[in-house]
Write a protein that holds these residues in place. Structure first.
Motif, PDB file in Angstrom:
ATOM      1  N   ILE A  60       0.854  -1.191   0.000  1.00 26.74           N
ATOM      2  CA  ILE A  60       0.000   0.000   0.000  1.00 26.74           C
ATOM      3  C   ILE A  60       0.889   1.239   0.000  1.00 26.74           C
ATOM      4  CG2 ILE A  60      -1.707   1.307   1.323  1.00 26.74           C
ATOM      5  CD1 ILE A  60      -2.835  -1.309   2.317  1.00 26.74           C
ATOM      6  N   THR A  61       0.663   2.124  -0.943  1.00 25.82           N
ATOM      7  CA  THR A  61       1.492   3.319  -1.098  1.00 25.82           C
ATOM      8  C   THR A  61       0.702   4.569  -0.715  1.00 25.82           C
ATOM      9  OG1 THR A  61       0.812   3.631  -3.399  1.00 25.82           O
ATOM     10  CG2 THR A  61       2.741   2.226  -2.988  1.00 25.82           C
ATOM     11  N   PRO A  62       1.411   5.651  -0.362  1.00 32.35           N
ATOM     12  CA  PRO A  62       0.709   6.909  -0.060  1.00 32.35           C
ATOM     13  C   PRO A  62      -0.151   7.394  -1.208  1.00 32.35           C
ATOM     14  CG  PRO A  62       2.966   7.019   0.734  1.00 32.35           C
ATOM     15  CD  PRO A  62       2.862   5.756  -0.066  1.00 32.35           C
ATOM     16  N   SER A  63       0.303   7.195  -2.452  1.00 32.77           N
ATOM     17  CA  SER A  63      -0.482   7.666  -3.590  1.00 32.77           C
ATOM     18  C   SER A  63      -1.803   6.907  -3.706  1.00 32.77           C
ATOM     19  CB  SER A  63       0.319   7.526  -4.885  1.00 32.77           C
ATOM     20  OG  SER A  63       0.659   6.164  -5.122  1.00 32.77           O
ATOM     21  N   GLU A  64      -1.785   5.600  -3.397  1.00 36.88           N
ATOM     22  CA  GLU A  64      -3.027   4.818  -3.433  1.00 36.88           C
ATOM     23  C   GLU A  64      -4.003   5.303  -2.368  1.00 36.88           C
ATOM     24  OE1 GLU A  64      -4.569   0.157  -3.179  1.00 36.88           O
ATOM     25  OE2 GLU A  64      -2.505   0.678  -2.644  1.00 36.88           O
ATOM     26  N   PHE A 101      -1.791   1.553   7.344  1.00 36.09           N
ATOM     27  CA  PHE A 101      -2.463   0.570   6.505  1.00 36.09           C
ATOM     28  C   PHE A 101      -1.500  -0.540   6.073  1.00 36.09           C
ATOM     29  CE2 PHE A 101      -5.737   3.946   4.962  1.00 36.09           C
ATOM     30  CZ  PHE A 101      -6.318   3.908   6.216  1.00 36.09           C
ATOM     31  N   SER A 102      -0.256  -0.183   5.810  1.00 43.92           N
ATOM     32  CA  SER A 102       0.730  -1.196   5.409  1.00 43.92           C
ATOM     33  C   SER A 102       0.951  -2.195   6.538  1.00 43.92           C
ATOM     34  CB  SER A 102       2.048  -0.527   5.018  1.00 43.92           C
ATOM     35  OG  SER A 102       1.890   0.275   3.860  1.00 43.92           O
ATOM     36  N   ARG A 103       0.960  -1.691   7.770  1.00 43.49           N
ATOM     37  CA  ARG A 103       1.119  -2.596   8.917  1.00 43.49           C
ATOM     38  C   ARG A 103      -0.046  -3.585   8.974  1.00 43.49           C
ATOM     39  NH1 ARG A 103       3.363  -1.883  14.175  1.00 43.49           N
ATOM     40  NH2 ARG A 103       3.204  -3.910  15.241  1.00 43.49           N
ATOM     41  N   CYS A 104      -1.263  -3.074   8.810  1.00 40.97           N
ATOM     42  CA  CYS A 104      -2.439  -3.955   8.800  1.00 40.97           C
ATOM     43  C   CYS A 104      -2.377  -4.939   7.639  1.00 40.97           C
ATOM     44  CB  CYS A 104      -3.716  -3.131   8.727  1.00 40.97           C
ATOM     45  SG  CYS A 104      -3.999  -2.030  10.122  1.00 40.97           S
ATOM     46  N   TRP A 105      -1.966  -4.442   6.495  1.00 45.14           N
ATOM     47  CA  TRP A 105      -1.900  -5.265   5.286  1.00 45.14           C
ATOM     48  C   TRP A 105      -0.890  -6.401   5.449  1.00 45.14           C
ATOM     49  CZ3 TRP A 105      -4.636  -5.978   0.996  1.00 45.14           C
ATOM     50  CH2 TRP A 105      -4.038  -6.580  -0.106  1.00 45.14           C
ATOM     51  N   ASN A 106       0.277  -6.085   5.984  1.00 44.85           N
ATOM     52  CA  ASN A 106       1.333  -7.090   6.115  1.00 44.85           C
ATOM     53  C   ASN A 106       1.006  -8.113   7.198  1.00 44.85           C
ATOM     54  OD1 ASN A 106       2.851  -5.840   4.100  1.00 44.85           O
ATOM     55  ND2 ASN A 106       3.896  -4.498   5.563  1.00 44.85           N
ATOM     56  N   GLU A 107       0.381  -7.654   8.298  1.00 45.16           N
ATOM     57  CA  GLU A 107       0.068  -8.574   9.391  1.00 45.16           C
ATOM     58  C   GLU A 107      -1.301  -9.221   9.227  1.00 45.16           C
ATOM     59  OE1 GLU A 107       0.645  -6.952  13.239  1.00 45.16           O
ATOM     60  OE2 GLU A 107       2.670  -6.203  12.802  1.00 45.16           O
ATOM     61  N   SER A 141     -15.385   4.395  12.074  1.00 46.44           N
ATOM     62  CA  SER A 141     -14.422   5.491  11.974  1.00 46.44           C
ATOM     63  C   SER A 141     -14.006   5.671  10.525  1.00 46.44           C
ATOM     64  CB  SER A 141     -13.198   5.197  12.840  1.00 46.44           C
ATOM     65  OG  SER A 141     -12.456   4.116  12.307  1.00 46.44           O
ATOM     66  N   THR A 142     -13.710   6.900  10.152  1.00 49.38           N
ATOM     67  CA  THR A 142     -13.326   7.182   8.764  1.00 49.38           C
ATOM     68  C   THR A 142     -12.022   6.483   8.387  1.00 49.38           C
ATOM     69  OG1 THR A 142     -12.340   9.244   9.572  1.00 49.38           O
ATOM     70  CG2 THR A 142     -14.532   9.384   8.605  1.00 49.38           C
ATOM     71  N   ILE A 143     -11.113   6.306   9.347  1.00 45.73           N
ATOM     72  CA  ILE A 143      -9.851   5.618   9.042  1.00 45.73           C
ATOM     73  C   ILE A 143     -10.134   4.165   8.675  1.00 45.73           C
ATOM     74  CG2 ILE A 143      -7.652   4.845  10.003  1.00 45.73           C
ATOM     75  CD1 ILE A 143      -7.523   7.336  11.646  1.00 45.73           C
ATOM     76  N   SER A 144     -10.993   3.502   9.444  1.00 44.76           N
ATOM     77  CA  SER A 144     -11.319   2.107   9.131  1.00 44.76           C
ATOM     78  C   SER A 144     -12.060   2.002   7.808  1.00 44.76           C
ATOM     79  CB  SER A 144     -12.149   1.491  10.253  1.00 44.76           C
ATOM     80  OG  SER A 144     -13.420   2.109  10.339  1.00 44.76           O
ATOM     81  N   ASN A 145     -12.956   2.953   7.527  1.00 49.54           N
ATOM     82  CA  ASN A 145     -13.667   2.942   6.246  1.00 49.54           C
ATOM     83  C   ASN A 145     -12.714   3.148   5.079  1.00 49.54           C
ATOM     84  OD1 ASN A 145     -16.237   2.393   7.141  1.00 49.54           O
ATOM     85  ND2 ASN A 145     -16.868   4.531   7.285  1.00 49.54           N
ATOM     86  N   LEU A 146     -11.719   4.005   5.282  1.00 50.61           N
ATOM     87  CA  LEU A 146     -10.749   4.252   4.219  1.00 50.61           C
ATOM     88  C   LEU A 146      -9.942   2.991   3.927  1.00 50.61           C
ATOM     89  CD1 LEU A 146      -9.520   6.352   2.310  1.00 50.61           C
ATOM     90  CD2 LEU A 146      -7.951   7.007   4.154  1.00 50.61           C
ATOM     91  N   PHE A 147      -9.526   2.294   4.964  1.00 48.98           N
ATOM     92  CA  PHE A 147      -8.794   1.040   4.759  1.00 48.98           C
ATOM     93  C   PHE A 147      -9.693   0.002   4.103  1.00 48.98           C
ATOM     94  CE2 PHE A 147      -7.278  -3.124   6.344  1.00 48.98           C
ATOM     95  CZ  PHE A 147      -6.019  -3.122   5.740  1.00 48.98           C
ATOM     96  N   ALA A 148     -10.945  -0.087   4.554  1.00 50.27           N
ATOM     97  CA  ALA A 148     -11.882  -1.041   3.951  1.00 50.27           C
ATOM     98  C   ALA A 148     -12.114  -0.733   2.479  1.00 50.27           C
ATOM     99  CB  ALA A 148     -13.206  -1.019   4.712  1.00 50.27           C
TER     100      ALA A 148
END
Length: 873
Positions: A60-64, A101-107, A141-148
C-alpha cells in the motif's frame, strides 16, 4: 425542507430493549454450516485462472491512499468524530495513513477499535413501530472505512480481472445497470405482447439481504473462487470480533457482537455481497438456454442488481424450474427470499394468467394486467403505466407547501430546483413517462415561480429556465427534460458496453423499422427512423408520425422505454429551433432532426457528450426566444452577459426584498406605467408622465431621464463612483512608488474645458493619466451600453489630447453599469488597468449592481407613490 413540506423525519422511537433483542438475534451466529454446493451451482474453477497477484497484492502506497481519500465524501463520521476532511488536512501526503495501513496489510489484521461501529436506523417505509422497516446503517471510523475501501478496490480488481462476477450482475459496478435491466425486462414484455407468445417473469426479494449473509458462506465462497490467501485472511479478520451499538431515542444500546451478516455502510460490503450472491445468480444463468427468454438471438434467464433479482422464463414450467434452482442455491448459501415481497407475471397470447409458483416453500404474489412491480425504481408489468402520477401529485402538493412557507423567494426557487423536480429524473430516463402530466406540472411550477419573482402570469417564461448566472432560476422544462432523457437512454442502449444489451437494442430497433418499412432496413434507414422522419414509407398516420405507433409501447422503435407519445430523437429539433415543430394534442412532438442521429452514428465518446450537447441546445434555445422579444428581451441581452449582473439569483445577497420584488418585473418591462399599459380600447389612453408631463411614461424615462428625480439619479451615480474611488485609493502599491494624485469629480489640472471627470488618476513620475467616468444607461439592448462607453470616450477626447501634448500617456474609459443592474464586461478591463485586486473586484461588481438596482427601485417607487423612498446620503 422536511419541516417546510410538512414531512416527518422520524427518529426511531422503538424501545431500546426491543431494539437490543432484535439486533442480537440479527447479528447472532447462525447454525449455518458449509456444505457441498448443490448440482445447480456451477464450479468456479473450470479453468486455471491467470495470476493477478502483482495487481492485487502490491504494498500500500501513499499515492493509493491519497487517491482513495480524494474520492471520499465528507459523510457522517464514526464515534471519534474524525471526518475525511480532517484526514486530508492532518496528513496531506497520506504518508502516516499509508504506514498504518501497510502494517495492517502485512500482518493481515486490523485495529480492534476499527471493528466497533454505531448503528443508526433509517426509516424505509410503512409502519414506524416495526423494526424491520428501519434500515440499519453502520457508522465506523473514517480511518477504518478508508482502509476497507482500499481492500474493496483490490478485491473488486481481482474479481473483475478473473471475470468472477456474472455480466448479469450490475449492482455496485461501473455499469448503468438499473437502466439496462429495466430495458431488457420491458423489451421482453413488449416482445411477448407483439408476437402474442408466452413469457414468465419473477421479481425476487431477499429477506434482510445484507443482514442475511452468513460469514461462513461468505468466506467459503471467497475460498472457492480462489481469493489470494493474504486478502482472504485479512477479510476474515475484518469480519471477526466486530460489534456495534444501536442509536435509539434514549441513547445507545449496549454493545452487540456481530457474528454474522455484512454491515451496510462499510465500503467492503458491496463487493463481498455480490460475490456471496454469485452462486445463486450462476445457478439461474446456467439454465439460460433451456429456460430463458430468447431476445434477438440472445437468451436471458436472470438479471441482478445487487440483491434485486429478476428471473425470465419462456413458459411456466421453465419458470418453476428456475425458481427451484434459485431457491435451492439460496438455501445452500443461507439466504432466504421473502415471498410476500416477491411477484410473478405470466403472459400468454396477450393475456395475463393467474399461474401460481412456489419459492422456498412460499408463493410469490401473482401480477395481472395493470399490476406493477417497482423494479429498480420503475413500475414494471404488463400494460402498466410508468408515469409517476403519485410523485407528480406529491410535487404539486409540496409546491403548495413551499409557496405558503416563510422561505425567501430565492430559497423557494432553489428548493424546486434541488428538492422537487429531481425526483422525476430517474423515472423519466428509466420508464415510459407520458408528457401530458409533465406539461401540467410544468404549468404549475411556472405559475408558482412567477409569483415568487413577482411577475405577472403573462410574462415570458424563458427567464425561469435560464441559468442562474444569466438571470434565470436554473429550472428545466420537464417535457423537454423527458425528451433529452429519451434520446440519451436510447443512444446509450444502442452503444452499451454490455454486448448483450447492445445486441438486443440494435435488433429491436431493426425489427421495429422493418415492420414499418416492409423490408430490411439499412443503416441510413435506421438513422431516418430515429430522426422521426415522416417522409416516404415513414408517413404520418392520423396526424402522427409513424414512429409514434412503436414508441407508445417501448420508445424509439422499442429501444428507449421513456419515449412515449411520439417523442423520438427527432424531437431534438424542438430543442434547437425554438419549439416551432408541430405539437399534437397529447403533447407529443413529431419533427425530423439530425442532431440525435449524428450522435447515434458516432458512438464511443459521444455517450458522455450527447446529454451535454442536447442540454446545451436547450440552454441556447431558451434565451434566444427571450432575446427575440422586442419588449421583454432587450434588458436580458445585457444582463445575461455577466454573472455579476445576476449574483442575487442564487442567494439574494446584498439585495433587499423590495429590490427583488422590483427587478424581475422591471427587466421584463412589466412594471405598471402609463406608457407600458396594455390598453383595451377604453377612452383613457393617456401615456404622459404623471410627474413631468413627458409624452411617454416608460421605465427608461422614469429611472434615467426624469429630472423630477435628478437628486436620486445623482445619488445612484455616486454610489457606484464612491465604491470605485475607495477601491482605487485602497489598492496596494509596489515598493516605494509615489502615491498618485486621485481627483474625484474635479477638473483636470491644466485643462480649461470645464469638464469634471468622475475619476482622474495622475502619476507624475510615470507621466500617466487615467480618466474614468461612471455612466448608468438604461439597458436598451447591448448597443446602449456600447454607446454609453463611446460617448464618454468622445467627451474627454480633447482633454486627452491636451494632456498628451504635455507629455502624458492618457487612458480614457468608462465604468458602465445598467440602471437595472447590467454589468458591462468591458468594465473588467478598466478595473485591471486601475490595478484593483481581482478578488475584491468580484465583490465590488456585486455591490455596484445591487446599489444600482436599489436606487432604481427607489426612484420608480417614489415616482409611482409620490412618497420619498430614501434618505439623502
Amino acid at each position: 425542507m422536511q419541516r417546510v413540506l410538512g414531512e416527518t423525519s422520524p427518529y426511531c422511537q422503538i424501545d431500546g430493549n426491543v431494539l437490543t433483542e432484535h439486533f442480537k438475534k440479527v447479528y447472532a451466529k447462525s447454525d449455518f454450516s458449509v456444505s457441498d454446493a448443490p448440482a445447480a451451482v456451477p464450479d468456479f474453477a473450470a479453468t486455471t485462472p491467470p495470476d493477478v497477484s502483482e495487481e492485487v497484492l502490491p504494498p500500500i502506497t501513499p499515492s493509493e491512499v491519497q487517491q482513495r481519500l480524494q474520492k471520499a465524501s465528507n459523510t457522517a463520521p464514526g464515534s471519534d468524530g474524525v471526518t475525511y476532511s480532517d484526514l486530508r488536512r492532518e496528513d496531506p501526503g497520506c504518508h502516516v495513513l499509508a504506514k498504518i495501513f501497510s502494517r495492517c496489510w502485512n500482518e493481515r489484521k486490523t485495529q480492534v477499535q476499527w471493528k466497533i461501529s454505531t448503528t443508526v436506523l433509517i426509516h424505509k417505509k410503512r409502519d414506524v413501530s416495526d423494526v424491520t422497516n428501519w434500515r440499519p446503517l453502520a457508522l465506523s471510523s473514517t480511518i477504518s472505512n478508508l482502509f476497507a475501501a482500499i481492500v474493496a478496490d483490490r478485491t473488486s480488481l481481482w474479481a473483475e480481472r478473473l471475470n468472477l462476477l456474472s455480466p448479469e450482475q450490475k449492482g455496485f459496478r461501473t455499469f448503468e445497470g438499473c437502466y439496462e435491466h429495466n430495458f431488457i425486462v420491458q423489451t421482453a414484455i413488449d416482445d411477448a405482447r407483439r408476437r402474442g407468445g408466452q413469457a414468465c417473469f419473477a421479481w425476487l426479494d431477499l429477506a434482510n439481504a445484507f443482514g442475511s449473509v452468513p460469514h461462513a458462506h461468505l468466506l467459503g465462497v471467497l475460498s472457492r473462487m480462489g481469493l489470494p490467501e493474504q486478502l482472504h485472511q485479512l477479510i476474515a479478520d475484518m469480519y471477526n470480533g466486530c460489534s456495534t451499538r444501536v442509536r435509539t431515542s434514549d441513547g445507545l444500546t449496549e454493545e452487540i457482537e456481530i457474528q454474522a451478516r455484512v454491515k451496510q455502510g462499510c465500503p467492503l460490503s458491496p463487493i463481498v455481497f455480490n460475490l456471496a450472491l454469485e452462486p445463486v445468480l450462476r445457478a439461474a444463468t446456467s439454465l439460460r438456454n433451456e429456460c430463458g427468454i430468447p431476445l434477438s438471438g440472445v437468451s436471458v434467464s436472470a438479471l441482478a442488481y445487487a440483491d434485486d433479482i429478476v428471473l425470465l422464463a419462456r413458459d411456466s414450467e421453465a419458470m418453476q424450474t428456475l425458481l427451484n434452482v434459485v431457491g435451492e442455491a439460496a438455501t445452500w448459501a443461507g439466504l432466504t427470499f421473502k415471498p410476500s415481497k416477491c411477484a410473478t407475471l405470466h403472459i400468454r397470447r396477450r393475456q395475463t394468467l393467474g399461474s401460481v409458483f412456489a419459492l422456498q416453500g412460499g408463493e410469490p404474489a401473482v401480477l395481472g394486467a395493470g399490476d406493477a412491480y417497482l423494479h429498480l425504481g420503475v413500475p414494471t408489468g404488463y400494460k402498466v403505466s410508468q408515469t409517476p402520477t403519485d410523485a407528480i401529485a406529491a410535487i404539486r402538493r409540496d409546491l403548495q407547501h413551499l409557496d405558503a412557507s416563510l422561505l425567501a423567494p430565492w430559497q423557494k426557487t432553489d428548493a424546486v430546483r434541488v428538492f422537487l423536480l429531481p425526483r422525476l429524473d430517474f423515472v423519466m430516463r428509466g420508464g415510459a413517462v407520458r408528457k401530458g402530466p409533465l406539461y401540467a406540472l410544468d404549468k404549475a411550477v411556472k405559475a408558482a415561480v412567477k409569483s415568487w419573482l413577482f411577475l405577472p402570469q403573462r410574462a415570458s417564461t424563458e427567464q425561469l429556465y435560464l441559468a442562474l448566472g444569466e438571470g434565470g432560476c436554473g429550472l428545466t422544462p420537464l417535457a423537454d427534460a423527458a425528451v433529452i432523457s429519451t434520446i440519451v437512454h436510447g443512444f446509450r442502449m444502442l452503444h452499451c458496453d454490455d454486448a448483450t444489451v447492445r445486441d438486443i437494442a440494435w435488433a429491436t430497433l431493426s425489427t421495429a423499422a422493418r415492420r414499418r418499412l416492409g423490408r430490411e432496413p439499412s443503416r441510413p434507414d435506421l438513422a431516418t427512423y430515429l430522426s422521426g422522419s415522416t417522409e416516404g414509407h415513414l408517413v404520418e398516420v392520423n396526424g402522427r408520425p409513424a414512429i409514434a405507433d412503436d414508441a407508445e409501447h417501448g420508445g424509439i422503435g422499442g429501444v428507449t422505454q421513456p419515449a412515449t407519445e411520439g417523442a423520438a430523437p427527432g424531437t431534438t429539433r424542438h430543442l434547437e429551433d425554438g419549439g416551432d415543430g408541430p405539437q399534437h394534442d397529447d403533447g407529443s412532438v413529431g419533427r425530423t432532426a439530425n442532431t440525435g442521429v449524428e450522435h447515434v452514428r458516432m458512438g464511443g465518446g459521444a455517450k458522455r457528450l450527447l446529454s451535454r450537447t442536447l442540454r446545451e441546445c436547450l440552454r441556447q434555445r431558451l434565451p434566444n426566444l427571450l432575446l427575440r422579444k422586442p419588449d421583454q428581451g432587450k434588458v436580458f441581452e445585457c444582463t445575461r452577459e455577466s454573472t455579476a449582473s445576476n449574483h442575487f439569483m442564487a442567494g439574494g445577497k446584498y439585495t433587499r426584498f423590495a429590490d427583488w420584488r422590483f427587478i424581475h418585473r422591471a427587466r421584463l418591462g412589466g412594471v405598471p406605467l402609463n406608457g407600458c399599459r396594455r390598453f383595451d380600447g377604453r377612452a383613457n389612453n393617456n401615456k404622459a408622465c404623471r410627474r413631468c408631463g413627458h409624452n411617454n411614461e416608460t421605465l427608461p424615462h422614469v429611472i434615467n431621464a426624469s429630472m423630477v428625480h435628478s437628486a436620486a439619479l445623482q445619488y445612484r451615480h455616486n454610489a457606484v463612483l464612491n465604491r470605485l474611488a475607495a477601491a482605487v485609493a485602497g489598492r496596494p502599491r509596489r515598493g516605494n512608488t509615489a502615491v498618485p494624485d486621485i481627483r474625484i469629480n474635479q477638473a483636470v489640472i491644466g485643462d480649461s474645458s470645464g469638464l469634471r471627470p468622475d475619476l482622474v488618476i495622475t502619476d507624475e513620475a510615470a507621466k500617466t493619466v487615467t480618466i474614468v467616468d461612471v455612466t448608468i444607461p438604461f439597458e436598451n439592448r447591448r448597443i446602449a451600453l456600447d454607446n454609453a462607453r463611446q460617448l464618454k470616450r468622445i467627451k474627454y477626447a480633447d482633454v486627452a489630447r491636451g494632456l498628451a501634448a504635455r507629455g502624458f500617456s492618457v487612458t480614457v474609459d468608462a465604468l458602465v453599469v445598467g440602471s437595472l443592474g447590467a454589468w458591462d464586461r468591458q468594465n473588467d478591463a478598466v478595473l485591471r488597468h486601475l490595478g484593483i485586486a481581482s478578488r475584491y473586484c468580484q465583490l465590488m461588481r456585486r455591490l455596484m449592481v445591487s446599489d444600482t438596482i436599489k436606487w432604481s427601485r427607489d426612484i420608480y417607487m417614489e415616482h409611482i407613490t409620490g412618497y420619498r423612498q430614501y434618505v439623502s446620503p
